[in-house]
Each structure stands twice: as structure tokens, then as C-alpha cells.
Design an enzyme around this catalytic site. Structure first.
Site, PDB file in Angstrom:
ATOM      1  N   ASP A 114      -9.928   2.976   2.484  1.00  0.00           N
ATOM      2  CA  ASP A 114     -10.047   2.290   3.786  1.00  0.00           C
ATOM      3  C   ASP A 114     -10.728   3.173   4.829  1.00  0.00           C
ATOM      4  OD1 ASP A 114      -8.956  -0.195   3.153  1.00  0.00           O
ATOM      5  OD2 ASP A 114      -6.903   0.453   3.571  1.00  0.00           O
TER       6      ASP A 114
ATOM      7  N   LYS B   5       0.807  -1.234   0.000  1.00  0.00           N
ATOM      8  CA  LYS B   5       0.000   0.000   0.000  1.00  0.00           C
ATOM      9  C   LYS B   5       0.840   1.284   0.000  1.00  0.00           C
ATOM     10  CE  LYS B   5      -4.104  -1.853   2.319  1.00  0.00           C
ATOM     11  NZ  LYS B   5      -5.114  -1.627   3.359  1.00  0.00           N
TER      12      LYS B   5
HETATM   13  P1  NAP Z   1      -0.134  -1.971  11.704  1.00  0.00           P
HETATM   14  O1  NAP Z   1       0.162  -0.830  10.811  1.00  0.00           O
HETATM   15  O2  NAP Z   1       0.874  -3.047  11.887  1.00  0.00           O
HETATM   16  O3  NAP Z   1      -0.479  -1.326  13.165  1.00  0.00           O
HETATM   17  C1  NAP Z   1      -0.755  -2.158  14.256  1.00  0.00           C
HETATM   18  C2  NAP Z   1      -1.161  -1.312  15.463  1.00  0.00           C
HETATM   19  O4  NAP Z   1      -1.528  -2.217  16.508  1.00  0.00           O
HETATM   20  C3  NAP Z   1      -0.050  -0.436  16.019  1.00  0.00           C
HETATM   21  O5  NAP Z   1      -0.610   0.719  16.595  1.00  0.00           O
HETATM   22  C4  NAP Z   1       0.560  -1.334  17.107  1.00  0.00           C
HETATM   23  O6  NAP Z   1       1.176  -0.602  18.165  1.00  0.00           O
HETATM   24  C5  NAP Z   1      -0.685  -2.023  17.636  1.00  0.00           C
HETATM   25  N1  NAP Z   1      -0.400  -3.329  18.229  1.00  0.00           N
HETATM   26  C6  NAP Z   1       0.011  -4.449  17.571  1.00  0.00           C
HETATM   27  N2  NAP Z   1       0.165  -5.465  18.440  1.00  0.00           N
HETATM   28  C7  NAP Z   1      -0.140  -4.975  19.659  1.00  0.00           C
HETATM   29  C8  NAP Z   1      -0.177  -5.541  20.971  1.00  0.00           C
HETATM   30  N3  NAP Z   1       0.139  -6.832  21.191  1.00  0.00           N
HETATM   31  N4  NAP Z   1      -0.555  -4.744  21.998  1.00  0.00           N
HETATM   32  C9  NAP Z   1      -0.882  -3.450  21.790  1.00  0.00           C
HETATM   33  N5  NAP Z   1      -0.875  -2.853  20.578  1.00  0.00           N
HETATM   34  C10 NAP Z   1      -0.508  -3.611  19.518  1.00  0.00           C
HETATM   35  O7  NAP Z   1      -1.476  -2.733  11.263  1.00  0.00           O
HETATM   36  P2  NAP Z   1      -2.736  -2.094  10.499  1.00  0.00           P
HETATM   37  O8  NAP Z   1      -2.553  -2.237   9.046  1.00  0.00           O
HETATM   38  O9  NAP Z   1      -2.989  -0.750  11.077  1.00  0.00           O
HETATM   39  O10 NAP Z   1      -3.914  -3.115  10.896  1.00  0.00           O
HETATM   40  C11 NAP Z   1      -4.423  -3.145  12.209  1.00  0.00           C
HETATM   41  C12 NAP Z   1      -5.692  -4.015  12.299  1.00  0.00           C
HETATM   42  O11 NAP Z   1      -6.704  -3.468  11.478  1.00  0.00           O
HETATM   43  C13 NAP Z   1      -5.498  -5.467  11.844  1.00  0.00           C
HETATM   44  O12 NAP Z   1      -6.149  -6.301  12.762  1.00  0.00           O
HETATM   45  C14 NAP Z   1      -6.192  -5.518  10.510  1.00  0.00           C
HETATM   46  O13 NAP Z   1      -6.745  -6.791  10.259  1.00  0.00           O
HETATM   47  C15 NAP Z   1      -7.302  -4.506  10.716  1.00  0.00           C
HETATM   48  N6  NAP Z   1      -7.766  -3.950   9.431  1.00  0.00           N
HETATM   49  C16 NAP Z   1      -9.044  -4.188   9.052  1.00  0.00           C
HETATM   50  C17 NAP Z   1      -9.499  -3.701   7.857  1.00  0.00           C
HETATM   51  C18 NAP Z   1     -10.928  -3.961   7.443  1.00  0.00           C
HETATM   52  O14 NAP Z   1     -11.237  -3.827   6.241  1.00  0.00           O
HETATM   53  N7  NAP Z   1     -11.805  -4.282   8.348  1.00  0.00           N
HETATM   54  C19 NAP Z   1      -8.660  -2.968   7.012  1.00  0.00           C
HETATM   55  C20 NAP Z   1      -7.334  -2.700   7.437  1.00  0.00           C
HETATM   56  C21 NAP Z   1      -6.907  -3.226   8.648  1.00  0.00           C
HETATM   57  P3  NAP Z   1       2.748  -0.168  18.116  1.00  0.00           P
HETATM   58  O15 NAP Z   1       2.802   1.162  17.408  1.00  0.00           O
HETATM   59  O16 NAP Z   1       3.119  -0.077  19.537  1.00  0.00           O
HETATM   60  O17 NAP Z   1       3.476  -1.270  17.385  1.00  0.00           O
END
Ligand code: NAP
Length: 292
Positions: free
Chosen positions: A115, A79
Site C-alpha cells: 500500500d 490486514k
Molecule cells: P482508518 O485506519 O480507519 O483511519 C481513519 C483515519 O481518518 C484516522 O486518522 C481517523 O482519525 C480519521 N478520520 C476518520 N473520520 C474522521 C472525521 N470525521 N474527521 C476527521 N478525521 C477522521 O482507515 P484507513 O484504512 O487508514 O483508510 C483511510 C482512507 O484511505 C479511506 O478513505 C480509504 O478508502 C483510503 N484508502 C485508499 C487506498 C487506495 O488504494 N487508494 C488504500 C487504503 C485506504 P482518528 O484517529 O481521530 O479516528
């Protein structure tokens, strides 16, 4: 494709070629969702999964032009990197720093990010019709949070608080968009979460905590969820996360991540075809693919 109309939108009787690029891609439910939408309108063509490795991304994007694809979705991990391969990037996608939808207008490729706007459309249609004046606690500051917070700030909430495990990332986001509304940052220690959750009308989980196979986890202790507010989770596998189950038990209105997935696809479909997407058909197709 129909060059005569100045775009790659197919003329009557032509094939509409669409797809999704990612690595891995087998798990994607986008093909089943978009093919159902195309079928609903009787559109000839196909939406296909495209397994693209990072080193082939530029060539794959060039292939959109060569093969006459009307557009593609772009998913993890491309992305951000795909932006360098495009002719133009929509202003909101540029601000968010990621593209998930490419539109091919006669060989000219424009990148969009659906998104965040997809999530907000889903939240408004399914849970909170008017977000203005609301106090929102956003858990997480990653890629998904960026899209959502950017779209959320356009709805004029009274306040957005970003709570993130790595506090610095929450601060960065709050500083970057300080000019767009009242936005603050905090950590995820229990005292910070207690204070922030207590004043929230809406809590949104954008972290991956609680996602399959770690479905027993929750990003927020149940005792900190105020009674009767709105709690939303971007995760759609499982459809009802532990956070949402616990929020429901506290008389909250709950909103899951399936709607975001459907509406990010709906916006993309609308960009490509100029028709209002059949969101309910798309949702049913994804649910069926999950065996629900
Ligand atoms: P990302 O960029 O990797 O960001 C992950 C976030 O979660 C960061 O803020 C991270 O904090 C936090 N995090 C991860 N593990 C953690 C833990 N064990 N404890 C506390 N905080 C934690 O991922 P993303 O792309 O934003 O995606 C995040 C979620 O959104 C995923 O579950 C994904 O499936 C979902 N999503 C859904 C859709 C949909 O269409 N419904 C679309 C996109 C994403 P740090 O900064 O501290 O690492």
C-alpha cells in the site's frame, strides 16, 4: 503449480491462481484489475474474489497452500490478523503492522505490504518525481497513513507533519518513527492546520473524510490550502474529491487515490509473476469498472 522450480510460480501452460480475501469483498475492483493484467500477458488462470469471515481466516490462508494459489491480496478487515497465519513477514510490512499481499513459494507464505510503496510510486510517477527535501502535511494517522508515512520517510523529505483528529494517535506515530526522519504531530483545530498547511509543499489526505457517499465533506478548509502546492487524496471514490476540486481551484497540482490502488496491485502482480505490471492497462480496467 510448478514445484520443480522451487516455487509456486506456474510453469508454462499451468494455471496462475490469485485472489483477494476480505469481508465484504463484492465491491473490490482488484479482480477486474488483475484479470486485465493477466490477459495482457496471455497468462492462463484467474484472480478471484474470496469472501472470508474473520473466524475462517486461518483456514482460508491454509487453503492457499492446499489449492496451490500463487498468492492473494488481503483487504479490510484482515490486514492485521492475517500476519499471525504466515511463515514470514517482510521487514517493512512488519514495521507498518499490516499485510496486504501474500506470496506462496512452494507452500511457504510470505506477507508484504504494497500500500505505502504503491502510493509513493504513484505520487512520484504522477505528481512529484523527487520527494527529497519536501515538507509534507499528512492528514490522518490510521492504517493507510502508517503505510504511506513509512514509505515516505525513505524518500528523505525535509519534514513530515501528521495532523489527526485524535492527537494522541498522531503523537504515537511520530514517536514510533522519530528515528527515520523529522516527523512531528499536531491536532486538526484550525490554528494547527493553518500553521502546518502554510509551510507544506505537499498535503496528503489519508482520512476517509470526503469518501462516497459523504462526498460533500473535506478534511481541510479551502482557505488553508496554499496556492500552487501539490495536494493528494487517497480516496478514489469519488475520483476527484471535494479537497482535490478546491485545491485545483487554488492552482495546485492534484493527485487522486486511483494511482495508489493501481500501484499496490502492480507491486503484488510483480511479486507473483516476476514481470513488470501493465499499470496503464490495470488503471483502464478499474476506470471501466467505475463506468468512466
Ligand atoms: P482508518 O485506519 O480507519 O483511519 C481513519 C483515519 O481518518 C484516522 O486518522 C481517523 O482519525 C480519521 N478520520 C476518520 N473520520 C474522521 C472525521 N470525521 N474527521 C476527521 N478525521 C477522521 O482507515 P484507513 O484504512 O487508514 O483508510 C483511510 C482512507 O484511505 C479511506 O478513505 C480509504 O478508502 C483510503 N484508502 C485508499 C487506498 C487506495 O488504494 N487508494 C488504500 C487504503 C485506504 P482518528 O484517529 O481521530 O479516528
Amino acid at each position: 503449480m510448478g514445484k520443480e522450480n522451487g516455487s509456486s510460480r506456474p510453469l508454462e501452460g499451468e494455471q496462475l491462481l490469485l485472489g483477494v480475501m476480505g469481508d465484504p469483498i463484492r465491491q473490490s475492483k482488484s479482480p477486474v484489475m488483475h484479470n486485465a493484467a493477466m490477459q495482457e500477458f496471455g497468462l492462463a488462470g484467474s484472480y478471484v474474489p474470496l469472501h472470508v469471515k474473520g473466524e475462517n481466516l486461518e483456514a482460508a490462508v491454509e487453503g492457499i497452500r492446499a489449492l496451490g494459489f500463487r498468492g492473494v491480496n488481503v483487504t479490510v478487515p484482515h490486514k492485521v490478523n492475517v500476519m499471525a497465519c504466515l511463515d514470514a513477514i517482510d521487514a517493512d510490512a512488519k514495521a507498518v503492522g499490516a499485510v496486504n499481499t501474500i506470496v506462496n513459494d512452494g507452500g511457504f507464505l510470505t506477507g508484504y505490504n504494497t500500500d505505502g510503496i504503491g502510493y509513493i510510486r504513484s505520487l512520484k510517477e504522477e505528481a512529484v518525481p523527487d520527494l527529497s527535501g519536501s515538507r509534507v502535511l499528512v492528514l490522518g494517522a490510521g492504517g493507510a497513513a502508517r503505510g504511506i508515512v513509512h514509505a515516505l520517510l525513505k524518500e528523505k523529505p525535509a519534514e513530515v507533519i501528521i495532523a489527526n483528529r485524535t492527537l494522541e494517535n498522531a503523537h504515537k506515530l511520530a514517536q514510533e518513527w522519530a528515528g527515520l526522519g523529522k516527523i512531528t504531530a499536531c491536532g486538526t483545530d484550525s490554528e494547527s492546520l493553518r500553521v502546518s498547511a502554510a509551510k507544506a509543499d505537499i498535503i496528503i489526505n489519508t482520512t476517509s473524510v470526503g469518501m462516497f457517499p459523504d462526498s460533500g465533506a473535506s478534511p481541510l478548509d479551502a482557505s488553508l490550502i496554499p496556492e500552487g502546492i501539490v495536494v493528494s487524496d487517497l480516496i478514489y471514490n469519488p475520483l476527484k474529491t471535494r479537497l482535490l476540486q478546491e485545491a485545483e481551484a487554488r492552482n495546485c497540482r492534484i493527485h487522486g487515490g486511483l494511482g495508489m490502488f493501481v500501484y499496490q496491485g502492480a507491486y503484488a502482480f510483480e511479486f507473483w509473476t516476476g514481470r513488470q505490471a501493465p499499470a496503464e492497462t490495470m488503471r483502464q480496467a478499474v476506470l471501466a469498472a467505475f463506468g468512466v
